[in-house]
Scaffold this active site. Sequence first.
Site, PDB file in Angstrom:
ATOM      1  N   ARG A 116       0.847  -1.211   0.000  1.00 15.04           N
ATOM      2  CA  ARG A 116       0.000   0.000   0.000  1.00 15.04           C
ATOM      3  C   ARG A 116       0.880   1.259   0.000  1.00 15.04           C
ATOM      4  NH1 ARG A 116      -4.180   1.285   5.062  1.00 15.04           N
ATOM      5  NH2 ARG A 116      -4.807   3.360   4.410  1.00 15.04           N
ATOM      6  N   ASN A 169       1.474   2.259  14.727  1.00  9.40           N
ATOM      7  CA  ASN A 169       0.608   1.257  14.095  1.00  9.40           C
ATOM      8  C   ASN A 169       0.753   1.164  12.580  1.00  9.40           C
ATOM      9  OD1 ASN A 169      -0.668   3.669  13.700  1.00  9.40           O
ATOM     10  ND2 ASN A 169      -2.724   2.908  14.103  1.00  9.40           N
ATOM     11  N   TYR A 170       1.271   2.210  11.965  1.00  8.59           N
ATOM     12  CA  TYR A 170       1.603   2.177  10.527  1.00  8.59           C
ATOM     13  C   TYR A 170       2.948   2.870  10.346  1.00  8.59           C
ATOM     14  CZ  TYR A 170      -3.135   0.820   8.967  1.00  8.59           C
ATOM     15  OH  TYR A 170      -4.318   0.158   8.716  1.00  8.59           O
ATOM     16  N   LYS A 192      11.197  11.271  12.048  1.00 10.22           N
ATOM     17  CA  LYS A 192      11.457  10.697  13.379  1.00 10.22           C
ATOM     18  C   LYS A 192      10.447   9.549  13.515  1.00 10.22           C
ATOM     19  CE  LYS A 192      10.657   9.956  17.674  1.00 10.22           C
ATOM     20  NZ  LYS A 192      10.504   8.523  17.884  1.00 10.22           N
ATOM     21  N   GLY A 246      -1.150  10.113  19.229  1.00 13.11           N
ATOM     22  CA  GLY A 246      -2.159  10.364  20.258  1.00 13.11           C
ATOM     23  C   GLY A 246      -2.143  11.808  20.748  1.00 13.11           C
ATOM     24  N   ASP A 247      -2.443  11.970  22.051  1.00 10.60           N
ATOM     25  CA  ASP A 247      -2.532  13.303  22.649  1.00 10.60           C
ATOM     26  C   ASP A 247      -1.239  14.107  22.544  1.00 10.60           C
ATOM     27  OD1 ASP A 247      -5.045  12.730  23.298  1.00 10.60           O
ATOM     28  OD2 ASP A 247      -4.718  12.437  25.465  1.00 10.60           O
ATOM     29  N   GLU A 264      -2.979  14.262  12.814  1.00  5.75           N
ATOM     30  CA  GLU A 264      -4.004  13.224  12.798  1.00  5.75           C
ATOM     31  C   GLU A 264      -3.899  12.505  14.124  1.00  5.75           C
ATOM     32  OE1 GLU A 264      -5.457  14.278   9.151  1.00  5.75           O
ATOM     33  OE2 GLU A 264      -6.302  12.868  10.584  1.00  5.75           O
ATOM     34  N   ARG A 297      -6.136   0.766  15.576  1.00  5.55           N
ATOM     35  CA  ARG A 297      -6.243   1.687  14.437  1.00  5.55           C
ATOM     36  C   ARG A 297      -7.043   2.894  14.903  1.00  5.55           C
ATOM     37  NH1 ARG A 297      -9.918  -0.771  11.412  1.00  5.55           N
ATOM     38  NH2 ARG A 297      -9.593   0.560   9.606  1.00  5.55           N
ATOM     39  N   CYS A 298      -6.608   4.071  14.474  1.00  2.00           N
ATOM     40  CA  CYS A 298      -7.360   5.251  14.902  1.00  2.00           C
ATOM     41  C   CYS A 298      -8.766   5.173  14.348  1.00  2.00           C
ATOM     42  CB  CYS A 298      -6.664   6.523  14.462  1.00  2.00           C
ATOM     43  SG  CYS A 298      -6.464   6.598  12.709  1.00  2.00           S
TER      44      CYS A 298
HETATM   45  N1  LIG Z   1      -5.664   9.856  13.471  1.00  2.00           N
HETATM   46  C1  LIG Z   1      -4.765   8.988  13.047  1.00  2.00           C
HETATM   47  O1  LIG Z   1      -4.507   8.917  11.849  1.00  2.00           O
HETATM   48  C2  LIG Z   1      -4.039   8.098  14.006  1.00  2.00           C
HETATM   49  C3  LIG Z   1      -4.061   8.277  15.357  1.00  2.00           C
HETATM   50  N2  LIG Z   1      -3.367   7.454  16.168  1.00  2.00           N
HETATM   51  C4  LIG Z   1      -3.429   7.675  17.607  1.00  2.00           C
HETATM   52  O2  LIG Z   1      -2.131   7.496  18.140  1.00  2.00           O
HETATM   53  C5  LIG Z   1      -2.160   6.822  19.371  1.00  2.00           C
HETATM   54  C6  LIG Z   1      -1.296   5.603  19.365  1.00  2.00           C
HETATM   55  O3  LIG Z   1      -0.131   5.812  18.653  1.00  2.00           O
HETATM   56  P1  LIG Z   1       1.237   6.092  19.383  1.00  2.00           P
HETATM   57  O4  LIG Z   1       2.320   5.814  18.397  1.00  2.00           O
HETATM   58  O5  LIG Z   1       1.310   5.381  20.686  1.00  2.00           O
HETATM   59  O6  LIG Z   1       1.074   7.641  19.654  1.00  2.00           O
HETATM   60  P2  LIG Z   1       2.083   8.653  20.360  1.00  2.00           P
HETATM   61  O7  LIG Z   1       1.424   9.966  20.284  1.00  2.00           O
HETATM   62  O8  LIG Z   1       2.541   8.151  21.645  1.00  2.00           O
HETATM   63  O9  LIG Z   1       3.369   8.623  19.413  1.00  2.00           O
HETATM   64  C7  LIG Z   1       3.308   9.039  18.084  1.00  2.00           C
HETATM   65  C8  LIG Z   1       4.679   9.483  17.636  1.00  2.00           C
HETATM   66  O10 LIG Z   1       5.092  10.618  18.401  1.00  2.00           O
HETATM   67  C9  LIG Z   1       6.391  10.395  18.943  1.00  2.00           C
HETATM   68  N3  LIG Z   1       6.535  11.190  20.148  1.00  2.00           N
HETATM   69  C10 LIG Z   1       6.345  10.835  21.440  1.00  2.00           C
HETATM   70  N4  LIG Z   1       6.563  11.883  22.256  1.00  2.00           N
HETATM   71  C11 LIG Z   1       6.871  12.930  21.464  1.00  2.00           C
HETATM   72  C12 LIG Z   1       7.178  14.294  21.699  1.00  2.00           C
HETATM   73  N5  LIG Z   1       7.213  14.816  22.919  1.00  2.00           N
HETATM   74  N6  LIG Z   1       7.434  15.077  20.642  1.00  2.00           N
HETATM   75  C13 LIG Z   1       7.404  14.592  19.387  1.00  2.00           C
HETATM   76  N7  LIG Z   1       7.130  13.314  19.104  1.00  2.00           N
HETATM   77  C14 LIG Z   1       6.856  12.494  20.124  1.00  2.00           C
HETATM   78  C15 LIG Z   1       6.438   8.904  19.136  1.00  2.00           C
HETATM   79  O11 LIG Z   1       7.769   8.465  19.266  1.00  2.00           O
HETATM   80  P3  LIG Z   1       8.138   7.259  20.276  1.00  2.00           P
HETATM   81  O12 LIG Z   1       7.522   6.049  19.713  1.00  2.00           O
HETATM   82  O13 LIG Z   1       9.614   7.243  20.259  1.00  2.00           O
HETATM   83  O14 LIG Z   1       7.572   7.634  21.606  1.00  2.00           O
HETATM   84  C16 LIG Z   1       5.769   8.442  17.851  1.00  2.00           C
HETATM   85  O15 LIG Z   1       6.664   8.523  16.769  1.00  2.00           O
HETATM   86  C17 LIG Z   1      -3.607   6.512  19.592  1.00  2.00           C
HETATM   87  O16 LIG Z   1      -4.120   7.471  20.459  1.00  2.00           O
HETATM   88  C18 LIG Z   1      -4.267   6.657  18.243  1.00  2.00           C
HETATM   89  O17 LIG Z   1      -5.595   7.003  18.248  1.00  2.00           O
HETATM   90  C19 LIG Z   1      -2.627   6.457  15.702  1.00  2.00           C
HETATM   91  C20 LIG Z   1      -2.581   6.223  14.368  1.00  2.00           C
HETATM   92  C21 LIG Z   1      -3.282   7.027  13.420  1.00  2.00           C
HETATM   93  O1  LIG Z   2      -3.317   5.088  11.791  1.00  2.00           O
HETATM   94  C1  LIG Z   2      -4.438   4.685  11.692  1.00  2.00           C
HETATM   95  O2  LIG Z   2      -4.950   4.013  12.549  1.00  2.00           O
HETATM   96  C2  LIG Z   2      -5.065   5.007  10.436  1.00  2.00           C
HETATM   97  O3  LIG Z   2      -4.659   6.120   9.826  1.00  2.00           O
HETATM   98  C3  LIG Z   2      -6.097   4.143   9.961  1.00  2.00           C
HETATM   99  O4  LIG Z   2      -5.803   3.662   8.723  1.00  2.00           O
HETATM  100  P1  LIG Z   2      -6.723   2.494   8.163  1.00  2.00           P
HETATM  101  O5  LIG Z   2      -8.129   2.953   8.267  1.00  2.00           O
HETATM  102  O6  LIG Z   2      -6.284   2.322   6.756  1.00  2.00           O
HETATM  103  O7  LIG Z   2      -6.445   1.292   9.009  1.00  2.00           O
END
Ligand SMILES: NC(=O)C1=CN([C@@H]2O[C@H](COP(=O)(O)OP(=O)(O)OC[C@H]3O[C@@H](n4cnc5c(N)ncnc54)[C@H](OP(=O)(O)O)[C@@H]3O)[C@@H](O)[C@H]2O)C=CC1
Ligand SMILES: O=C(O)C(O)COP(=O)(O)O
Length: 496
Positions: A116, A169-170, A192, A246-247, A264, A297-298
Amino acid sequence: MAGTGTFGEIIDGDVFKYYAQGHWNKSSSGKSVPIINPSTRKTQFKVQACTQEEVNRVMESAKTAQKSWAKTPLWKRAELLHKAAAILKEHKAPIAECLVKEIAKPAKDAVSEVVRSGDLISYCAEEGVRILGEGKLLVSDSFPGNDRTKCCLSSKIPLGVVLAIPPFNYPVNLAVSKIAPALIAGNSIVLKPPTQGAVAALHMVHCFHLAGFPKDLISCVTGKGSEIGDFLTMHSGVNCISFTGGDTGIAISKKAGMIPLQMELGGKDACIVLEDADLDLAAANMVKGGFSYSGQRCTAVKVVLVIESVANTLVKKINDKVAKLTVGPPEKDSDITPVVTESSANFIEGLVKDAKEKGATFCQEYKREGNLIWPLLLDNVRPDMRIAWEEPFGPVLPVIRIKSVDEGINHCNASNFGLQGCVFTRDINKAMLISDAMETGTVQINSAPSRGPDHFPFQGLKDSGIGSQGITNSINMMTKIKTTVINLPAASYTMG
Ligand SMILES: NC(=O)C1=CN([C@@H]2O[C@H](COP(=O)(O)OP(=O)(O)OC[C@H]3O[C@@H](n4cnc5c(N)ncnc54)[C@H](OP(=O)(O)O)[C@@H]3O)[C@@H](O)[C@H]2O)C=CC1
Ligand SMILES: O=C(O)C(O)COP(=O)(O)O
């Protein structure tokens, strides 16, 4: 195998190198960050813990490289992207293997993610050639009081250095969905990657290296987000941040300077099921949408809001399908695999315990071994339970029985998230009204939420994001409009 053959140069001993100045490097920190295999809970890989000085150097060289890249013809940029896409697809096996080991993505899904991603890069190259090759001409006499003495030419110009931060997750797909639009639009990129998923991302970056992109145009620095994240996002050399996660994204948006942000973030995607819905279709989508990649997945279905009169039937149909889900290691392509970290599993367990204490109906017994959590459907969830509002990012799906469509819409809109939502009904008129009423970036009618196809716009309202993704929107977002006004000594009209 990871870090061997074509990828031999990206590893030193047992630590993967970071990518800067057109080659693979060891960090002067002498420190590494472990990547824990979610299945074994043991260290699988290690990556460099990059220093602030290394980030400074990368930013400096990315700035210089961008200047000449912006002068590279669009068709040449596209050609290199197509090359990178082909190399990436050619090496799908070792990259997918990293995804299996680092984030426990089921084997087939891991391969799909890489394929993909290749398709996304190619589409982006083609779309870029089309939309960046076009501009706009405005003439002055359309505004009152003006003759046609001025012609305004608009074109899209790059922003400079784009900082890309994807989530676990991706790690490949959500990295290239930032890298490819940035590059086709004439920007340089600093990536990063997420720590879990960093090695898959480094392999992907090597494919861009092999494609022959100019030195310094692409860099990839590794390290814990909690350690180098702030330094990166607040760096004065960054001209745009594209973040998925995330947040953390909310915190970044408060700290970043006056630069464009593409965010996102999380979601609590609600699924409203009406009395007239095709319940087999709805159940199949609930299970696919709620449990694929173990709910990480978000866009996963995160709450089902079903009209009371059809709730028993729907819950039974969902349960029949949940019973067929396979649970086990990602290598065996199980449907449900261990969630990414132990802390993530603990968080999910906290939500489950809270629901138990507050009286939710457990359709299956709660079962967990290490990071592996068996799929769980929770019926009769009420708004006072945490699971009604928080995203588990795990294989737990809550069902709230509702008395009216308005109750469903109100629940959906009371969330601080607004990513996607969906509605199941055979009545398209009702579906349209509900879609308009739901405060989410996208509403799917008769299907579970989903980001793809990757050229569709993808955006969240409220705490779910800033801006819009999708190939075209990302390219546009990573450019700025530049205008040149030609001032004529006298009014000039075509054929006049
Ligand atoms: N809307 C969307 O498209 C998506 C949303 N999500 C959301 O993300 C969350 C899960 O993903 P997750 O990877 O755990 O999310 P995080 O927000 O914990 O991490 C995302 C990225 O940010 C990095 N990061 C962490 N701390 C910092 C900082 N202070 N400054 C800059 N970058 C930082 C992480 O690095 P490191 O791993 O080194 O901590 C990682 O690369 C869920 O809440 C989910 O809903 C996930 C996928 C898609
Ligand atoms: O990161 C995620 O969770 C997404 O952006 C969702 O992608 P998907 O709907 O293709 O799984």
